[in-house]
Design an enzyme around this catalytic site. Structure first.
Site, PDB file in Angstrom:
ATOM      1  N   CYS A  86      -4.316  -1.280  -1.936  1.00 53.35           N
ATOM      2  CA  CYS A  86      -4.895   0.038  -2.181  1.00 53.35           C
ATOM      3  C   CYS A  86      -4.767   0.350  -3.660  1.00 53.35           C
ATOM      4  O   CYS A  86      -3.873  -0.140  -4.337  1.00 53.35           O
ATOM      5  CB  CYS A  86      -4.241   1.116  -1.313  1.00 53.35           C
ATOM      6  SG  CYS A  86      -2.580   1.607  -1.774  1.00 53.35           S
ATOM      7  N   CYS A 113       0.881  -1.162   0.000  1.00 48.76           N
ATOM      8  CA  CYS A 113       0.000   0.000   0.000  1.00 48.76           C
ATOM      9  C   CYS A 113       0.924   1.219   0.000  1.00 48.76           C
ATOM     10  O   CYS A 113       2.090   1.110   0.385  1.00 48.76           O
ATOM     11  CB  CYS A 113      -0.903  -0.014   1.232  1.00 48.76           C
ATOM     12  SG  CYS A 113      -2.347   1.036   1.060  1.00 48.76           S
ATOM     13  N   CYS A 148       5.819  -1.017  -9.934  1.00 53.28           N
ATOM     14  CA  CYS A 148       6.470  -1.717  -8.827  1.00 53.28           C
ATOM     15  C   CYS A 148       7.903  -2.047  -9.186  1.00 53.28           C
ATOM     16  O   CYS A 148       8.243  -2.191 -10.357  1.00 53.28           O
ATOM     17  CB  CYS A 148       5.724  -3.013  -8.502  1.00 53.28           C
ATOM     18  SG  CYS A 148       4.095  -2.739  -7.803  1.00 53.28           S
TER      19      CYS A 148
END
Length: 165
Positions: free
Chosen positions: A88, A12, A96
């Site tokens: 989220c 998150c 990422c």
């Protein structure tokens, strides 16, 4: 024959509420089959006090919880993740880092309980509601038969659980 636990990383943005709840809950209910971690793309300084409060009230140990950067899990020395789950919508949309071992990925979105305005009791209830929603989905994950957790099936299984609960 010993089996290594399935390493699960919950992401998150701030690693202060939803991902912290998920890490603590999976480590609490997952037994020896799972080892949970959490991190954020822009981690806060510490977990939200209400997240820790609802976990403690549910009997979950919070003594080792802290906000961490996802960079801590992207290096070669980091534990190898089997599954990375964003919890989220902001983290789901971010680029990422490369995860060693190319783990399975899934997105399980939950509203941010930190956004709830109102009385302290209404805010506490928002955290409790989010914790229970995460717990329901985690219970489904840990109930999956071993073949659904095999590397070849893990991503499909985890993504299907996004529709549950």
């Amino acid at each position: 024959m010993t089996h290594q636990p399935l390493n699960v990383l919950f992401l998150c943005t701030h690693n202060s509420a939803r991902s912290i709840l998920a890490e603590a809950l999976l480590n609490h209910i997952g037994g020896a089959r799972f080892k949970a971690y959490s991190a954020g793309s822009h981690p806060g300084t510490a977990p939200k006090p209400l997240a820790l409060e609802v976990l403690k009230h549910a009997g979950v140990d919070t003594s080792t919880l802290r906000s961490k950067s996802w960079d801590d899990f992207a290096g070669e020395a980091a534990p190898k993740m089997d599954l990375v789950i964003t919890v989220c919508d902001n983290a789901a949309g971010e680029t990422c880092p490369y995860w060693p071992g190319q783990p399975a990925t899934a997105h399980w979105g939950y509203p941010d309980p930190s956004d709830v305005q109102g009385t302290p009791e209404q805010q506490r209830e928002a955290f409790r509601h989010t914790m229970l929603a995460i717990k329901r989905r985690l219970e489904l994950l840990i109930a999956l038969p071993p073949e659904k957790l095999a590397r070849t099936m893990l991503q499909d299984s985890a993504r299907a659980l996004a529709q549950a609960g």
